[in-house]
Scaffold this motif. Structure first.
Motif, PDB file in Angstrom:
ATOM      1  N   HIS A   1      -2.950  -0.956   6.574  1.00  0.00           N
ATOM      2  CA  HIS A   1      -3.684  -1.135   5.531  1.00  0.00           C
ATOM      3  C   HIS A   1      -3.166  -2.527   4.811  1.00  0.00           C
ATOM      4  CE1 HIS A   1      -5.617   2.877   4.840  1.00  0.00           C
ATOM      5  NE2 HIS A   1      -5.866   2.340   5.957  1.00  0.00           N
TER       6      HIS A   1
ATOM      7  N   ASP B   1       0.914  -1.274   0.004  1.00  0.00           N
ATOM      8  CA  ASP B   1       0.051  -0.041   0.111  1.00  0.00           C
ATOM      9  C   ASP B   1       0.855   1.422   0.177  1.00  0.00           C
ATOM     10  OD1 ASP B   1      -2.400   1.376  -0.037  1.00  0.00           O
ATOM     11  OD2 ASP B   1      -2.364   1.399   2.168  1.00  0.00           O
TER      12      ASP B   1
ATOM     13  N   HIS C   1       0.458   5.500   0.338  1.00  0.00           N
ATOM     14  CA  HIS C   1      -0.287   6.946   0.485  1.00  0.00           C
ATOM     15  C   HIS C   1       0.865   8.269   0.046  1.00  0.00           C
ATOM     16  CE1 HIS C   1      -4.132   5.592   1.946  1.00  0.00           C
ATOM     17  NE2 HIS C   1      -3.557   4.433   2.193  1.00  0.00           N
TER      18      HIS C   1
HETATM   19 MG    MG Z   1      -4.448   2.285   2.018  1.00  0.00          MG
END
Ligand code: MG
Length: 164
Positions: free
Chosen positions: A42, A8, A10
């Motif tokens: 996540h 993941d 961000h």
């Molecule tokens: Mg995420």
């Protein structure tokens, strides 16, 4: 035994808290997302879902759902692990990487491990978190984003015990 994996990423922005592994890390930038954008939690939650082919995090917790706006990702992790437990599986161990140019994460790694061990009702020895930089290359290396990756192993308790 089954294995799961996820990645993941961000974006880093101003006026956001930097939350990684459920720990609030003092920094002038934070991760942007519909939830608290904790890319480590996540990746862990989604690797747990992946271990039992339960789909991705977005399927279970859509970012179009106002219910999940600003949500604490510890809730997403716990709910994902609940689905794993409902299928009769328990976490064996997980191994994570965080890709982050700044800030330095070393002083926070053990707090993250303790927190995640608590959330997943396991020993801290089963929670491995490492961090590395991107050598100033690309969006991560230019401090525009932080990414995480996780591989986990889950096992079905009763079957596993037969072999001990
Ligand atoms: Mg995420």
């Amino acid at each position: 035994m089954r294995i799961g994996h996820s990645y993941d990423i961000h974006r880093l922005e101003s006026n956001r808290d930097l939350i990684l592994g459920g720990i609030n890390i003092p920094y002038h930038l934070g991760l942007l997302g519909h939830s608290d954008a904790d890319c480590l939690l996540h990746a862990i939650a989604e690797s747990l879902l992946g271990s039992l082919a339960l789909g991705d995090l977005g399927t279970h917790f859509p970012d179009t759902d106002p219910k999940y706006k600003g949500v604490d990702s510890t809730i997403l992790l716990k709910e994902s692990y609940d689905l794993v437990k409902k299928k009769g599986y328990t976490l064996g161990n997980l191994d994570c990487m965080i890709y982050c140019e700044a800030p330095k994460l070393k002083p926070h790694i053990n707090s993250m491990r303790d927190n995640i061990a608590l959330l997943l009702e396991t020993s801290v020895d089963n929670i491995s978190i490492k961090a590395t930089t991107f050598e100033k290359l690309g969006p991560i290396g230019n401090n525009q984003a932080i990414a995480s990756e996780c591989t986990c192993l889950v096992y079905k308790k009763e079957k596993f015990l037969k072999y001990l």
